[in-house]
Design a protein around this motif. Structure first.
Motif, PDB file in Angstrom:
ATOM      1  N   PRO A 255       0.793  -1.221   0.000  1.00  0.00           N
ATOM      2  CA  PRO A 255       0.000   0.000   0.000  1.00  0.00           C
ATOM      3  C   PRO A 255       0.830   1.277   0.000  1.00  0.00           C
ATOM      4  O   PRO A 255       0.506   2.218   0.675  1.00  0.00           O
ATOM      5  CB  PRO A 255      -0.798  -0.132   1.304  1.00  0.00           C
ATOM      6  CG  PRO A 255       0.102  -0.895   2.204  1.00  0.00           C
ATOM      7  CD  PRO A 255       0.813  -1.874   1.309  1.00  0.00           C
ATOM      8  N   LEU A 256       1.925   1.301  -0.716  1.00  0.00           N
ATOM      9  CA  LEU A 256       2.705   2.528  -0.786  1.00  0.00           C
ATOM     10  C   LEU A 256       3.745   2.412  -1.886  1.00  0.00           C
ATOM     11  O   LEU A 256       4.562   1.508  -1.886  1.00  0.00           O
ATOM     12  CB  LEU A 256       3.420   2.771   0.561  1.00  0.00           C
ATOM     13  CG  LEU A 256       3.868   4.205   0.823  1.00  0.00           C
ATOM     14  CD1 LEU A 256       2.686   5.144   0.767  1.00  0.00           C
ATOM     15  CD2 LEU A 256       4.548   4.304   2.166  1.00  0.00           C
ATOM     16  N   SER A 257       3.689   3.274  -2.866  1.00  0.00           N
ATOM     17  CA  SER A 257       4.697   3.288  -3.925  1.00  0.00           C
ATOM     18  C   SER A 257       5.661   4.429  -3.626  1.00  0.00           C
ATOM     19  O   SER A 257       5.468   5.558  -4.054  1.00  0.00           O
ATOM     20  CB  SER A 257       4.025   3.478  -5.290  1.00  0.00           C
ATOM     21  OG  SER A 257       4.988   3.559  -6.299  1.00  0.00           O
ATOM     22  N   LEU A 258       6.727   4.125  -2.853  1.00  0.00           N
ATOM     23  CA  LEU A 258       7.630   5.183  -2.386  1.00  0.00           C
ATOM     24  C   LEU A 258       8.314   5.891  -3.552  1.00  0.00           C
ATOM     25  O   LEU A 258       8.425   7.110  -3.572  1.00  0.00           O
ATOM     26  CB  LEU A 258       8.687   4.576  -1.456  1.00  0.00           C
ATOM     27  CG  LEU A 258       8.164   3.769  -0.259  1.00  0.00           C
ATOM     28  CD1 LEU A 258       9.327   3.386   0.648  1.00  0.00           C
ATOM     29  CD2 LEU A 258       7.157   4.584   0.529  1.00  0.00           C
ATOM     30  N   THR A 259       8.766   5.119  -4.507  1.00  0.00           N
ATOM     31  CA  THR A 259       9.460   5.716  -5.649  1.00  0.00           C
ATOM     32  C   THR A 259       8.551   6.668  -6.403  1.00  0.00           C
ATOM     33  O   THR A 259       8.942   7.766  -6.788  1.00  0.00           O
ATOM     34  CB  THR A 259       9.958   4.620  -6.600  1.00  0.00           C
ATOM     35  OG1 THR A 259      10.800   3.730  -5.861  1.00  0.00           O
ATOM     36  CG2 THR A 259      10.729   5.226  -7.757  1.00  0.00           C
ATOM     37  N   ALA A 288      -3.819  10.895  -2.091  1.00  0.00           N
ATOM     38  CA  ALA A 288      -4.487   9.805  -2.804  1.00  0.00           C
ATOM     39  C   ALA A 288      -4.014   8.445  -2.302  1.00  0.00           C
ATOM     40  O   ALA A 288      -4.802   7.493  -2.217  1.00  0.00           O
ATOM     41  CB  ALA A 288      -4.228   9.938  -4.307  1.00  0.00           C
ATOM     42  N   VAL A 289      -2.734   8.347  -1.948  1.00  0.00           N
ATOM     43  CA  VAL A 289      -2.202   7.097  -1.395  1.00  0.00           C
ATOM     44  C   VAL A 289      -2.902   6.761  -0.079  1.00  0.00           C
ATOM     45  O   VAL A 289      -3.285   5.616   0.173  1.00  0.00           O
ATOM     46  CB  VAL A 289      -0.671   7.210  -1.189  1.00  0.00           C
ATOM     47  CG1 VAL A 289      -0.157   6.076  -0.302  1.00  0.00           C
ATOM     48  CG2 VAL A 289       0.053   7.182  -2.525  1.00  0.00           C
ATOM     49  N   MET A 290      -3.076   7.771   0.762  1.00  0.00           N
ATOM     50  CA  MET A 290      -3.758   7.556   2.041  1.00  0.00           C
ATOM     51  C   MET A 290      -5.199   7.095   1.817  1.00  0.00           C
ATOM     52  O   MET A 290      -5.678   6.153   2.454  1.00  0.00           O
ATOM     53  CB  MET A 290      -3.730   8.843   2.859  1.00  0.00           C
ATOM     54  CG  MET A 290      -4.450   8.734   4.190  1.00  0.00           C
ATOM     55  SD  MET A 290      -4.410  10.297   5.119  1.00  0.00           S
ATOM     56  CE  MET A 290      -5.436   9.873   6.539  1.00  0.00           C
ATOM     57  N   ARG A 295      -9.169   2.646   1.526  1.00  0.00           N
ATOM     58  CA  ARG A 295     -10.205   1.939   0.760  1.00  0.00           C
ATOM     59  C   ARG A 295      -9.979   0.436   0.820  1.00  0.00           C
ATOM     60  O   ARG A 295     -10.904  -0.337   1.094  1.00  0.00           O
ATOM     61  CB  ARG A 295     -10.195   2.407  -0.708  1.00  0.00           C
ATOM     62  CG  ARG A 295     -11.312   1.756  -1.544  1.00  0.00           C
ATOM     63  CD  ARG A 295     -11.158   2.071  -3.022  1.00  0.00           C
ATOM     64  NE  ARG A 295     -10.025   1.384  -3.627  1.00  0.00           N
ATOM     65  CZ  ARG A 295     -10.048   0.124  -4.055  1.00  0.00           C
ATOM     66  NH1 ARG A 295     -11.145  -0.613  -3.914  1.00  0.00           N
ATOM     67  NH2 ARG A 295      -8.970  -0.409  -4.606  1.00  0.00           N
ATOM     68  N   LEU A 296      -8.752   0.016   0.565  1.00  0.00           N
ATOM     69  CA  LEU A 296      -8.449  -1.413   0.564  1.00  0.00           C
ATOM     70  C   LEU A 296      -8.369  -2.003   1.963  1.00  0.00           C
ATOM     71  O   LEU A 296      -8.721  -3.171   2.170  1.00  0.00           O
ATOM     72  CB  LEU A 296      -7.117  -1.657  -0.162  1.00  0.00           C
ATOM     73  CG  LEU A 296      -7.151  -1.641  -1.686  1.00  0.00           C
ATOM     74  CD1 LEU A 296      -5.741  -1.762  -2.243  1.00  0.00           C
ATOM     75  CD2 LEU A 296      -8.025  -2.759  -2.232  1.00  0.00           C
ATOM     76  N   HIS A 297      -7.922  -1.211   2.915  1.00  0.00           N
ATOM     77  CA  HIS A 297      -7.715  -1.719   4.273  1.00  0.00           C
ATOM     78  C   HIS A 297      -8.335  -0.757   5.289  1.00  0.00           C
ATOM     79  O   HIS A 297      -7.619  -0.092   6.041  1.00  0.00           O
ATOM     80  CB  HIS A 297      -6.217  -1.889   4.545  1.00  0.00           C
ATOM     81  CG  HIS A 297      -5.497  -2.687   3.505  1.00  0.00           C
ATOM     82  ND1 HIS A 297      -5.593  -4.055   3.413  1.00  0.00           N
ATOM     83  CD2 HIS A 297      -4.679  -2.310   2.487  1.00  0.00           C
ATOM     84  CE1 HIS A 297      -4.859  -4.493   2.396  1.00  0.00           C
ATOM     85  NE2 HIS A 297      -4.304  -3.442   1.815  1.00  0.00           N
ATOM     86  N   VAL A 384      -1.704  11.761  10.185  1.00  0.00           N
ATOM     87  CA  VAL A 384      -1.199  10.658   9.367  1.00  0.00           C
ATOM     88  C   VAL A 384      -0.425  11.186   8.162  1.00  0.00           C
ATOM     89  O   VAL A 384       0.691  10.722   7.868  1.00  0.00           O
ATOM     90  CB  VAL A 384      -2.361   9.741   8.922  1.00  0.00           C
ATOM     91  CG1 VAL A 384      -1.870   8.695   7.924  1.00  0.00           C
ATOM     92  CG2 VAL A 384      -2.986   9.055  10.133  1.00  0.00           C
ATOM     93  N   LEU A 385      -0.993  12.158   7.450  1.00  0.00           N
ATOM     94  CA  LEU A 385      -0.303  12.699   6.274  1.00  0.00           C
ATOM     95  C   LEU A 385       1.025  13.348   6.652  1.00  0.00           C
ATOM     96  O   LEU A 385       2.034  13.180   5.948  1.00  0.00           O
ATOM     97  CB  LEU A 385      -1.201  13.722   5.570  1.00  0.00           C
ATOM     98  CG  LEU A 385      -2.290  13.157   4.669  1.00  0.00           C
ATOM     99  CD1 LEU A 385      -3.159  14.283   4.131  1.00  0.00           C
ATOM    100  CD2 LEU A 385      -1.690  12.369   3.512  1.00  0.00           C
TER     101      LEU A 385
END
Length: 437
Positions: A255-259, A288-290, A295-297, A384-385
């Motif tokens: 759940p995170l695309s760091l690159t 959007a990542v948050m 949404r998924l979790h 969180v952000l």
């Protein structure tokens, strides 16, 4: 002959080796069970529409033997695909209703909001919360409205949150400093513990001015997180009396695309500097990542179970008074009718719409909706952000040798990672002074 007749009892019949008699007894038992539930169902809905559809229950125990508490949210999702988005489940003698679509969620959380505004307090919860007097479990009424007003009007208003920004900044900086110290030795860090402790310190400083620093940080962070986790687990456990009132006593999907985050936004916006909250609106992909992660979790996959204060008709079905209401947010967030590729992690979907956390669109309810929506959404979003942005910008992250990042879930009242998120921080800013308090 009379003696023989008087001794011809039920036990004699049960001991017979006649297969025909055994078959007849089995059929009679099944007919009796069928009649029992048919009469019970008719009695509950004789003055109105029928109960919602659902799997056939066993006598006394209902559907309990067939439910797995470790995957309850996914089991409910599978069952509703067969029985529909408004489904009944028998938990012993307790009737539960499972809501699994945006349309049904709207019915319960908006159309009939007042009727379903109570939370279903488990017996264990009465012990942990002094009889259910806190804002989470209090029944809808004067006491709850007073608590809600205190939170919304005093603690989580925009002016209050702006006034406490320096506190959030200091605690986040302390987390960055701690991470940089761990990075010197290449030591792994339990990210969940450290982010929890940072948020805990912010809350306690806002309320009492207390904080945790130095060597106590690691040990106390672990102890506090374990304690809070145990409490949430206990409150998610159902007591026998909850079911029987009469007995009261993969990497590609990480759940995170760091690159992606860094290459597109972080460095371009921040350069070689520390993160400030004023930067957050300039980082839409991070937001959007948050949103996509929640949404998924979702933190509460079935929300906090609701309870209706009176018998209601929802979507043409009768929902008897005091039913336990599960809002399966986990399933709603993965509904293919409303989400494209619902099981894929695609933050960009939130760049293309205006969905927020306020529960106005019933296909996205990470914090609930209606009167019992989370009161601390604004604070949670900022905290969180701010933490994520600071940790991403200040460090690169790698998995400990021989390990990989997992996102497998552990179900409970609160959804958790089955394995803690442990990673090694690697400083990435060129100025060492940025890693000092």
């Amino acid at each position: 002959m009379e003696a023989t007749s008087s001794n011809f009892t039920l036990s004699t019949i049960l001991k017979t080796e006649d297969p025909y008699s055994s078959l007849m007894l089995a059929v009679a038992a099944l007919v009796a069970i069928f009649c029992y539930f048919w009469i019970q169902g008719k009695a509950k809905s004789k003055n109105g529409p029928p109960l919602p559809p659902g799997p056939w229950p066993l006598p006394i125990v209902g559907n309990l033997p067939f439910l797995n508490s470790d995957i309850l949210h996914t089991q409910f999702q599978a069952l509703t695909q067969k029985h529909g988005p408004l489904m009944k489940i028998h938990l012993g003698s307790k009737l539960a209703i499972v809501v699994s679509s945006p349309e049904m969620a709207r019915e319960v959380l908006k159309t009939h909001d007042i009727t379903f505004a109570n939370h279903d307090l488990p017996e264990v919860g009465k012990i942990n919360t002094y009889g259910g007097e806190d804002i989470l479990w209090s029944p809808y009424g004067t006491h709850w409205r007073r608590l809600r007003k205190l939170c919304v009007m005093k603690m989580f208003t925009t002016p209050t949150l702006e006034a406490s920004y320096s506190t959030r900044r200091e605690e986040t900086r302390q987390t960055v400093v701690y991470m940089s110290e761990m990075a010197r030795d290449g030591s792994p860090v339990n990210l969940g513990e450290q982010i929890f402790l940072s948020i805990f310190n912010v809350v306690t400083r806002m309320m009492w001015g207390a904080t945790v620093e130095g060597e106590e940080r690691t040990s106390l962070g672990n102890e506090l997180k374990t304690l809070i986790s145990d409490i949430s687990d206990i409150e998610g456990i159902q007591n026998y009396s909850d079911f029987f009132p009469m007995v009261k006593d993969d990497d590609e999907k990480a759940p995170l695309s760091l690159t992606h985050v860094k290459s597109l936004l972080m460095d371009m916006v921040l350069g070689d500097s520390i993160v400030e909250e004023s930067h957050l609106p300039k980082l839409p992909y991070l937001q959007a990542v948050m949103k996509e992660t929640l949404r998924l979790h979702p933190t509460l996959p079935l929300l906090v179970p609701h309870r209706n204060s009176e018998t209601s008709v929802v979507a043409g079905y009768t929902v008897p008074k005091d039913s336990k209401i599960f809002i399966n947010v986990w399933a709603i967030h993965r509904d293919p009718k409303h989400w494209d590729e619902p099981n894929e992690f695609k933050p960009e979907r939130f760049l293309e719409n205006s969905l927020d956390f306020n529960g106005g669109d019933f296909k996205y309810l990470p914090f609930g909706s209606g009167r019992r929506i989370c009161a601390a959404i604004n604070m949670a979003e900022r905290l969180v952000l701010f933490n994520i942005a600071s940790l991403l910008h200040s460090f690169d992250w790698k998995a400990p040798k021989g390990q990989k990042f997992e996102v497998e879930e552990k179900f409970g009242l609160v959804l958790k990672l089955k394995s803690p998120l442990v990673a090694i921080p690697v400083p990435r800013l060129s100025d060492p002074k940025l890693y000092t308090a």
